[in-house]
Design an enzyme around this catalytic site. Structure first.
Site, PDB file in Angstrom:
ATOM      1  N   SER A  36       0.785  -1.237   0.000  1.00 22.04           N
ATOM      2  CA  SER A  36       0.000   0.000   0.000  1.00 22.04           C
ATOM      3  C   SER A  36       0.814   1.284   0.000  1.00 22.04           C
ATOM      4  O   SER A  36       0.392   2.285  -0.584  1.00 22.04           O
ATOM      5  CB  SER A  36      -0.964  -0.001   1.184  1.00 22.04           C
ATOM      6  OG  SER A  36      -0.282  -0.236   2.393  1.00 22.04           O
ATOM      7  N   ASP A 255      -2.464   5.304  11.731  1.00  9.17           N
ATOM      8  CA  ASP A 255      -2.745   3.868  11.819  1.00  9.17           C
ATOM      9  C   ASP A 255      -1.491   3.041  12.048  1.00  9.17           C
ATOM     10  O   ASP A 255      -1.543   1.821  12.161  1.00  9.17           O
ATOM     11  CB  ASP A 255      -3.473   3.373  10.568  1.00  9.17           C
ATOM     12  CG  ASP A 255      -2.678   3.607   9.283  1.00  9.17           C
ATOM     13  OD1 ASP A 255      -1.503   4.050   9.358  1.00  9.17           O
ATOM     14  OD2 ASP A 255      -3.230   3.349   8.189  1.00  9.17           O
ATOM     15  N   HIS A 258       0.704   3.658   7.431  1.00  8.23           N
ATOM     16  CA  HIS A 258       0.779   4.467   6.217  1.00  8.23           C
ATOM     17  C   HIS A 258       1.282   5.876   6.520  1.00  8.23           C
ATOM     18  O   HIS A 258       0.924   6.472   7.535  1.00  8.23           O
ATOM     19  CB  HIS A 258      -0.594   4.554   5.547  1.00  8.23           C
ATOM     20  CG  HIS A 258      -1.165   3.221   5.186  1.00  8.23           C
ATOM     21  ND1 HIS A 258      -2.176   2.630   5.910  1.00  8.23           N
ATOM     22  CD2 HIS A 258      -0.836   2.358   4.202  1.00  8.23           C
ATOM     23  CE1 HIS A 258      -2.461   1.454   5.373  1.00  8.23           C
ATOM     24  NE2 HIS A 258      -1.656   1.255   4.339  1.00  8.23           N
TER      25      HIS A 258
END
Length: 498
Positions: A36, A255, A258
């Site tokens: 990601s 989080d 990221h």
């Protein structure tokens, strides 16, 4: 017949020369893959969609409808680069920084195949089928990401790279992945399998194709997978032509996984700086300013007897970093400005009695000097359990069955004249170096010291030392035979002791 064969051969040679004539040696192509953070997880801001130099291009690896892009064709690299619906990622400011530092006749292209949430096995052709089959019903979103690449993202990366080789020259590979393989010790070897296969499938020379591998969100920034950075650090031992890109001081979105948009900008610049250095270009990039600390070392102690019961900070003055307690009862190691925040659980320690002969306990103290407790029990610096790989604070001690020894809360504190204190764990017999476990054979020396409010640098000008005597930055005369690492003044000149 001979004439026909001659004409056919001539046509093949002409076609070959034409194809190779279209390859621009000044079009540098970089392959990008990962999960990601390479895909791009931050919402692009206005600054990220304007003033993109047309010399920075992206090859669409899937079809887009918004923005309109067709797979296998080049476009100016506005975000999203990877797929429709993705965000700002590592490649964006990598490319922008590259073209800003390269000659005007050089362009840069990126080919970015990334899947949020994937393990490294998702790019291993011998593993990807089994990996997809193992996904649960709740991971349909991940299956859909794989479908975008016909369930073989590695092959899509190769197919797009071959298209790029028709017009440019592959110069390197960027990787950001590891959160889904957090701490797995064989990860570098798996990356090498992918790297070696790319080199072979694309007809490249490994000596000419560096691999740039980015760290996950750092421990200091609250990273959830910071343990994997120790695994990433081993990459140059596995692939000699590889370089680790630091994530230090890069903010994350909350989080623990990221980066923020600013974090991606910083990381992209750092990837580019490393790639430019390989090309022989030393690039200046705008790094985030280091915050300044309101506190700094004051009185240094030369023995445990001198310390007594005085609360003290544990500082590595060479690195300008300190040990402290975070709000989740774990030990952290960061620059002084972050270590000495009043919002931390504590950054002062106190020596306390220990039932193990020759051992010492280090009790964390709150910033206001009061007792630090976790659920009513004192918090002692603890180096175990070994399998976790990090340090934390044990909730009190159970002297009756030797829990203090078994849990690694006992330390041998060794003082070396002119160097400071080293912390050797009784349970492991190894030294503490940072917020990782006490698992080092060589000692790291810390200053045990009290703290005071930071002094302005201008104080340096008030120190007169033409007599050759060494002073600290506050004008105090120092013993030359007992200097700790730091900055001093001699003959009106700053000197650094390492």
């Amino acid at each position: 017949m001979k004439k026909l064969l001659f004409l056919s051969g001539l046509m093949l040679i002409t076609s070959y020369l034409k194809a190779n004539a279209e390859v621009d040696p000044n079009f540098y192509v970089y392959l990008c893959f990962g999960q990601s953070n390479m895909e791009g997880n931050a919402v692009p801001e206005a600054i990220d969609k304007k003033d993109v130099d047309e010399r920075f291009k992206t090859l669409a690896c899937v079809d887009f409808s918004s923005p309109a892009r067709k797979m296998g064709e080049w476009y100016t690299a506005y975000p999203p680069i990877v797929r429709q619906g993705t965000g700002l990622g590592m490649a964006d400011y990598f490319g922008r920084t590259m073209v800003a530092n390269l000659p005007e006749n050089v362009s840069v292209g990126v080919i970015d195949v990334a899947i949020g949430g994937t393990k490294i096995e998702g790019f291993m052709q011998e593993e990807v089928g089994k990996y997809i089959a193992s996904m649960t019903a709740s991971e349909q979103w991940l299956k859909d990401y794989f479908k975008a690449y016909d369930n073989d993202p590695y092959q899509r990366l190769v197919d797009m790279a071959k298209i790029a080789q028709q017009s440019g020259v592959i110069k390197g590979i960027l990787l950001h992945q590891g959160e889904s393989n957090n701490g797995q010790q064989d990860w570098p070897e798996k990356v090498k399998l992918i790297y070696d296969r790319l080199i072979a499938d694309l007809g490249l020379n490994a000596d000419d194709i560096p691999l740039f591998v980015g760290e996950t969100v750092s421990q200091a920034a609250g990273g959830a997978c910071w343990h994997h950075n120790a695994v990433i650090a081993k990459m140059p031992n596995v692939i000699p032509n590889s370089f680790v890109i630091s994530s230090a001081d890069c903010p994350q979105k909350g989080d623990g996984l990221h980066f923020t948009a600013q974090g991606y900008r910083i990381m992209g610049q750092r990837y580019a700086k490393a790639a430019l250095k390989v090309l022989g270009i030393e690039a200046e990039i705008q790094e985030p300013e280091q915050p300044k600390s309101d506190l700094e070392p004051d009185q240094r102690f030369a023995s445990l007897e001198e310390i007594g019961d005085t609360p003290f900070a544990i500082i590595n003055e060479t690195e300008g970093m300190a040990l402290f307690g975070s709000d989740n009862q774990n030990l952290k190691y960061d620059i002084l400005a972050n270590a000495f925040l009043s919002t931390n659980s504590g950054y002062l320690f106190r020596l306390e009695d220990c039932t193990v002969e020759g051992g010492n306990l280090l009790h964390l103290i709150t910033p206001d000097g009061s007792e630090y407790n976790i659920w009513g029990s004192p918090g002692y610096l603890n180096a175990q359990p070994l399998e976790t790989g990090w340090c934390c604070f044990i909730l009190g001690l159970n002297d009756q069955n030797g829990q203090d020894f078994e849990n690694g809360a006992v330390w041998e504190i060794e003082y070396a004249d002119g160097k400071g204190f080293a912390l050797k764990n009784v349970g492991t017999g190894k030294y503490l170096k940072d917020a990782g476990n006490a698992n080092y054979d060589e000692p790291t020396y810390f200053s045990f010291c009290t703290l005071k409010e930071a002094t302005a640098i201008k104080a340096i000008r008030t120190v007169s030392s033409k007599d050759g005597i060494i002073y600290d930055l506050n004008g105090r005369r120092m013993n030359e035979k007992n200097l700790r690492p730091g900055i001093y003044i001699r003959n009106n000149q700053k000197i650094i002791i390492r």
